[in-house]
Design a protein around this motif. Structure first.
Motif, PDB file in Angstrom:
ATOM      1  N   PRO A 140       0.835  -1.211   0.000  1.00 24.63           N
ATOM      2  CA  PRO A 140       0.000   0.000   0.000  1.00 24.63           C
ATOM      3  C   PRO A 140       0.865   1.254   0.000  1.00 24.63           C
ATOM      4  O   PRO A 140       1.979   1.257   0.531  1.00 24.63           O
ATOM      5  CB  PRO A 140      -0.794  -0.134   1.301  1.00 24.63           C
ATOM      6  CG  PRO A 140       0.028  -1.025   2.169  1.00 24.63           C
ATOM      7  CD  PRO A 140       0.718  -1.983   1.242  1.00 24.63           C
ATOM      8  N   MET A 141       0.352   2.320  -0.601  1.00 25.72           N
ATOM      9  CA  MET A 141       1.096   3.567  -0.687  1.00 25.72           C
ATOM     10  C   MET A 141       0.477   4.617   0.226  1.00 25.72           C
ATOM     11  O   MET A 141      -0.748   4.727   0.310  1.00 25.72           O
ATOM     12  CB  MET A 141       1.126   4.084  -2.131  1.00 25.72           C
ATOM     13  CG  MET A 141       1.776   3.130  -3.110  1.00 25.72           C
ATOM     14  SD  MET A 141       2.008   3.855  -4.756  1.00 25.72           S
ATOM     15  CE  MET A 141       3.443   4.898  -4.447  1.00 25.72           C
ATOM     16  N   ALA A 142       1.326   5.383   0.885  1.00 31.08           N
ATOM     17  CA  ALA A 142       0.849   6.445   1.774  1.00 31.08           C
ATOM     18  C   ALA A 142       0.084   7.487   0.975  1.00 31.08           C
ATOM     19  O   ALA A 142       0.419   7.781  -0.169  1.00 31.08           O
ATOM     20  CB  ALA A 142       2.032   7.093   2.489  1.00 31.08           C
ATOM     21  N   THR A 165      -0.305   7.429  -8.747  1.00 28.32           N
ATOM     22  CA  THR A 165      -1.567   7.728  -9.423  1.00 28.32           C
ATOM     23  C   THR A 165      -2.374   6.465  -9.669  1.00 28.32           C
ATOM     24  O   THR A 165      -3.582   6.421  -9.422  1.00 28.32           O
ATOM     25  CB  THR A 165      -1.292   8.442 -10.765  1.00 28.32           C
ATOM     26  OG1 THR A 165      -0.581   9.663 -10.504  1.00 28.32           O
ATOM     27  CG2 THR A 165      -2.596   8.773 -11.481  1.00 28.32           C
ATOM     28  N   GLU A 166      -1.693   5.398 -10.157  1.00 37.61           N
ATOM     29  CA  GLU A 166      -2.385   4.127 -10.420  1.00 37.61           C
ATOM     30  C   GLU A 166      -2.971   3.551  -9.135  1.00 37.61           C
ATOM     31  O   GLU A 166      -4.102   3.050  -9.123  1.00 37.61           O
ATOM     32  CB  GLU A 166      -1.416   3.129 -11.052  1.00 37.61           C
ATOM     33  CG  GLU A 166      -1.026   3.461 -12.475  1.00 37.61           C
ATOM     34  CD  GLU A 166       0.000   2.491 -13.030  1.00 37.61           C
ATOM     35  OE1 GLU A 166       0.537   1.670 -12.238  1.00 37.61           O
ATOM     36  OE2 GLU A 166       0.277   2.550 -14.239  1.00 37.61           O
ATOM     37  N   TYR A 167      -2.204   3.619  -8.051  1.00 42.33           N
ATOM     38  CA  TYR A 167      -2.650   3.028  -6.784  1.00 42.33           C
ATOM     39  C   TYR A 167      -3.890   3.741  -6.259  1.00 42.33           C
ATOM     40  O   TYR A 167      -4.885   3.098  -5.893  1.00 42.33           O
ATOM     41  CB  TYR A 167      -1.530   3.100  -5.743  1.00 42.33           C
ATOM     42  CG  TYR A 167      -1.944   2.556  -4.390  1.00 42.33           C
ATOM     43  CD1 TYR A 167      -1.953   1.188  -4.139  1.00 42.33           C
ATOM     44  CD2 TYR A 167      -2.356   3.415  -3.363  1.00 42.33           C
ATOM     45  CE1 TYR A 167      -2.344   0.680  -2.920  1.00 42.33           C
ATOM     46  CE2 TYR A 167      -2.756   2.912  -2.136  1.00 42.33           C
ATOM     47  CZ  TYR A 167      -2.742   1.554  -1.917  1.00 42.33           C
ATOM     48  OH  TYR A 167      -3.146   1.062  -0.696  1.00 42.33           O
ATOM     49  N   TRP A 168      -3.860   5.073  -6.211  1.00 39.34           N
ATOM     50  CA  TRP A 168      -4.994   5.797  -5.636  1.00 39.34           C
ATOM     51  C   TRP A 168      -6.202   5.841  -6.570  1.00 39.34           C
ATOM     52  O   TRP A 168      -7.342   5.946  -6.104  1.00 39.34           O
ATOM     53  CB  TRP A 168      -4.558   7.182  -5.167  1.00 39.34           C
ATOM     54  CG  TRP A 168      -3.746   7.051  -3.907  1.00 39.34           C
ATOM     55  CD1 TRP A 168      -2.398   7.107  -3.777  1.00 39.34           C
ATOM     56  CD2 TRP A 168      -4.258   6.739  -2.598  1.00 39.34           C
ATOM     57  NE1 TRP A 168      -2.016   6.863  -2.480  1.00 39.34           N
ATOM     58  CE2 TRP A 168      -3.138   6.636  -1.728  1.00 39.34           C
ATOM     59  CE3 TRP A 168      -5.535   6.546  -2.076  1.00 39.34           C
ATOM     60  CZ2 TRP A 168      -3.275   6.348  -0.370  1.00 39.34           C
ATOM     61  CZ3 TRP A 168      -5.671   6.258  -0.727  1.00 39.34           C
ATOM     62  CH2 TRP A 168      -4.562   6.155   0.108  1.00 39.34           C
ATOM     63  N   ASN A 169      -5.979   5.695  -7.878  1.00 38.46           N
ATOM     64  CA  ASN A 169      -7.119   5.501  -8.786  1.00 38.46           C
ATOM     65  C   ASN A 169      -7.763   4.151  -8.515  1.00 38.46           C
ATOM     66  O   ASN A 169      -8.991   4.011  -8.544  1.00 38.46           O
ATOM     67  CB  ASN A 169      -6.658   5.577 -10.246  1.00 38.46           C
ATOM     68  CG  ASN A 169      -6.441   6.988 -10.718  1.00 38.46           C
ATOM     69  OD1 ASN A 169      -6.937   7.941 -10.095  1.00 38.46           O
ATOM     70  ND2 ASN A 169      -5.719   7.162 -11.806  1.00 38.46           N
TER      71      ASN A 169
END
Length: 352
Positions: free
Chosen positions: A136-138, A239-243
C-alpha cells in the motif's frame, strides 16, 4: 436509444442470461447479467444515427446491434462467442433469424489469441493488483526532494536528512548543472537569504529541480544527485494506486483480504476459465461454456489456491494451448465472406 426503447419497439433479436449463471459458476450472491442482440429501426440504420451498442448505467445489461455482433464474432471476441454459445436454459428469447448465425461458422484458431491472449493480460493485471495489495502507498505524496541525495565521500545520504542535520532550508539552496553528468548538481547555500537563489524546487509538485545564478567565485557546499527517473516511476505508481483505491469494488477487496492470499481471486478464476476454454476450443473445435469443473473454479474464487500455484497452472494451460493450436482442425480465421453474407440476409429479412 435505451434498453426500454429496444423492448417497446420489439427490436430485440436475442436475449440471454450471461456471466456466472451461464457458466454454471453462480452462487447465492451472484448478480444476473443480461446480454443481447438488437436491430435498428430502418430510418436509423439507413440514416446517420447508427448505434452499435446499448447498455444500462451499471453495464450489466448490454445489447449489441446485429452488425456489431457479427463484426465481433468474426474477430472471435470471447464475450460475443460466449453469448452465441449460451446454454438453452439461459436463453430468454431467440428470434428465428438468429438461427442463421451458427457458432461453428465462427470458431477458428484466432481464439488462441483472443481467449488466451486476454487471459495473459489478466494475469499481468493480477500481478499488478497483488503488488498494490501487498504494498500500500501512503496518501501523502512524496516530492522530488525525497529522490535527491547528497554525495559525501563514497556514500550518499537523503537530502532531507542532510538539510535537517544542518538546519538548512531548501529554499535557500542554489543549484547549477555539472557538465557531462546527468542529474548531478553543485549545491550552494545562502546563509543570509539575500543572494536570490531559487531553491532546489519551486513547489512541492515540481517535476524538475530549479537552477540558480551563482555569484562568481562562490564555492559549492556539496554535490547533489537527483533520481528523476525514480520520481517519475513513483508518480505513475502513486496515481495508479490511488485511482485503484477510488474505483475498486469494496466487496471484492474485502473478500480478498479475508482469504489472505493477496490476489483478486475472482479475476484469477475467470483467467483460468478463459485459458481452459481456449484449450477446449482448439482441442475439440467446439465451445461449451457450461463448465465441468465448477468446484475447482469456485475454490479459486474463494481463495483456496495459492497465487504461485495458479500461475503454474496458467503456464501449463498456455503450453497445452500452443500444442493444440498446431494440430487443431479449425480454420486460421472465420470465413468473413460467409459471415457477411449471413448478416446481409438477416438484414434483408428484417427490412424487407
Amino acid at each position: 436509444m435505451t434498453i426500454q426503447d429496444l423492448k417497446s419497439q420489439n427490436l430485440i433479436l436475442f436475449e440471454v442470461i450471461s456471466g456466472s449463471k451461464s457458466f454454471g459458476l453462480d452462487t447465492p450472491t451472484s448478480d444476473t447479467d443480461i446480454k443481447g442482440v438488437f436491430y435498428l429501426p430502418k430510418e436509423k440504420f439507413y440514416g446517420l444515427d447508427y448505434i452499435p451498442q446499448v447498455a444500462n448505467e451499471t453495464n450489466d445489461e448490454v445489447y449489441y446491434e446485429i452488425g456489431r455482433f457479427v463484426e465481433l464474432l468474426l474477430k472471435n471476441n470471447p464475450n460475443i462467442l460466449e453469448i452465441l454459445a449460451t446454454p438453452e436454459d439461459c436463453i430468454l428469447y431467440k428470434h428465428p433469424l438468429m438461427e442463421r448465425l451458427r457458432l461453428e461458422d465462427f470458431l477458428s484458431k484466432l481464439c488462441k489469441d483472443t481467449f488466451a491472449g486476454y487471459a495473459v493480460t489478466q494475469i499481468k493485471k493480477a500481478r499488478g493488483l497483488k503488488k498494490k495489495i501487498v504494498n500500500p502507498m501512503a496518501k501523502e505524496k512524496k516530492s522530488l526532494l525525497d529522490f535527491c541525495y547528497i554525495l559525501q565521500g563514497y556514500v550518499s545520504i537523503p537530502l532531507r536528512q542532510w538539510l535537517n542535520e544542518r538546519n538548512y532550508q531548501q529554499e535557500r539552496c542554489g543549484l547549477i548543472n555539472l557538465s557531462n553528468s546527468r542529474d548531478m548538481f553543485a549545491l550552494f547555500y545562502d546563509v543570509e537569504g539575500n543572494l536570490g537563489y531559487k531553491g532546489i524546487i519551486q513547489k512541492e509538485s515540481s517535476n524538475e529541480v530549479s537552477l540558480s545564478s551563482i555569484p562568481k567565485g562562490e564555492a559549492p557546499v556539496v554535490y547533489l544527485s537527483c533520481n528523476k527517473d525514480g520520481y517519475s516511476k513513483y508518480c505513475k505508481e502513486y496515481t495508479e494506486y490511488w485511482n485503484w483505491i477510488d474505483k475498486r469494488n469494496e466487496d471484492r477487496y474485502q473478500t480478498n483480504q479475508q482469504h489472505g492470499k493477496n490476489y483478486d481471486s475472482k479475476n484469477m478464476m475467470h483467467t483460468i476459465r478463459l485459458l481452459q476454454t481456449a484449450e477446449q476450443i482448439l482441442s475439440t473445435g467446439k465451445l461449451n461454456i457450461r463448465v465441468l469443473n465448477r468446484a475447482e473454479l469456485l475454490a479459486i474464487k474463494s481463495g483456496e489456491k495459492e497465487y504461485d500455484e495458479l500461475l503454474r497452472l496458467a503456464d501449463q494451460l498456455i503450453i497445452s494451448i500452443d500444442n493444440y493450436y498446431k494440430t487443431s482442425i479449425l480454420p486460421d480465421y472465420p470465413d468473413e465472406k460467409k459471415g457477411l453474407e449471413t448478416l446481409i440476409d438477416i438484414r434483408k429479412s428484417l427490412y424487407s
